[in-house]
Write an enzyme that holds these catalytic residues in place. Structure first.
Site, PDB file in Angstrom:
ATOM      1  N   ILE A 115       2.852 -12.109   1.963  1.00  0.00           N
ATOM      2  CA  ILE A 115       3.825 -11.009   2.632  1.00  0.00           C
ATOM      3  C   ILE A 115       3.560 -10.638   4.016  1.00  0.00           C
ATOM      4  CG2 ILE A 115       4.527  -8.631   1.998  1.00  0.00           C
ATOM      5  CD1 ILE A 115       3.366  -8.909  -0.594  1.00  0.00           C
ATOM      6  N   PRO A 116       4.066 -11.552   4.956  1.00  0.00           N
ATOM      7  CA  PRO A 116       4.046 -11.024   6.297  1.00  0.00           C
ATOM      8  C   PRO A 116       4.717  -9.890   6.661  1.00  0.00           C
ATOM      9  CG  PRO A 116       4.975 -13.180   6.162  1.00  0.00           C
ATOM     10  CD  PRO A 116       4.744 -12.681   4.892  1.00  0.00           C
ATOM     11  N   HIS A 117       4.060  -8.944   7.518  1.00  0.00           N
ATOM     12  CA  HIS A 117       4.737  -7.831   7.878  1.00  0.00           C
ATOM     13  C   HIS A 117       4.260  -7.012   9.064  1.00  0.00           C
ATOM     14  CE1 HIS A 117       0.770  -6.949   5.630  1.00  0.00           C
ATOM     15  NE2 HIS A 117       0.855  -5.877   6.338  1.00  0.00           N
ATOM     16  N   GLY A 118       5.182  -6.369   9.698  1.00  0.00           N
ATOM     17  CA  GLY A 118       4.746  -5.779  11.057  1.00  0.00           C
ATOM     18  C   GLY A 118       5.676  -4.408  11.231  1.00  0.00           C
ATOM     19  N   LEU A 125       8.380  -8.301   5.663  1.00  0.00           N
ATOM     20  CA  LEU A 125       8.539  -6.815   5.608  1.00  0.00           C
ATOM     21  C   LEU A 125       8.516  -6.474   7.121  1.00  0.00           C
ATOM     22  CD1 LEU A 125       9.038  -4.229   4.030  1.00  0.00           C
ATOM     23  CD2 LEU A 125       6.575  -4.078   3.731  1.00  0.00           C
TER      24      LEU A 125
END
Length: 148
Positions: A65-68, A103
């Site tokens: 779940i890469p998110h920034g 996300l």
């Protein structure tokens, strides 16, 4: 409609994406968000990469779940990506990743951000859910799975 389904339009579902590395996945995600939301590809890439430097967003079981955080973003948005071939992602179980939920949240959306991440982690912890996502034939089916 649940929180995740609200931020996942069908146009943000990529199935069978060819990407040989984490960097390439982040580039492709940036391109998607630039085309669909007008968010700079570079801004998306830099945000995802900066977060990844703090520690892998790989959960294990082939999921990440890469998110920034994105300055100026009005509301959270996401994309589901299923890779044609799993890639190394430094997940805690050492397994390569084939399914990702990317996300993006507003710069100050801490509570919402954590709530969405928690819901995603809960969904992905469910083995039957992961298995259905792995074979979903199209974006409509993927979105229905997240809506259920």
């Amino acid at each position: 409609m649940n929180l995740i389904a609200q931020l996942l339009p069908e146009s943000h579902v990529l199935l069978g994406l060819e990407a040989g590395s984490k960097k390439r996945v982040f580039e492709q995600a940036g391109q998607l968000f630039e085309t669909s939301c007008g968010i700079s590809q570079t801004l998306v890439f830099d945000s995802l990469f900066a977060r990844e430097k703090l520690g892998s967003t790989g959960l294990g079981q082939g999921i990440a779940i890469p998110h920034g955080r994105i300055k100026g973003l009005k509301q959270a948005t996401g994309a589901f990506i299923r890779l044609a071939e799993a890639i190394a992602f430094d997940a805690p179980d050492g397994r390569p990743v084939a399914q990702l939920f990317v996300l993006l949240v507003p710069e100050q959306a801490t509570e919402e951000h954590l709530q969405i991440l928690s819901e995603l982690a809960t969904r992905f912890a469910d083995r039957p859910f992961r298995e259905k996502l792995a074979v979903a034939p199209d974006a409509v089916t993927v979105r229905q799975l997240f809506s259920a």
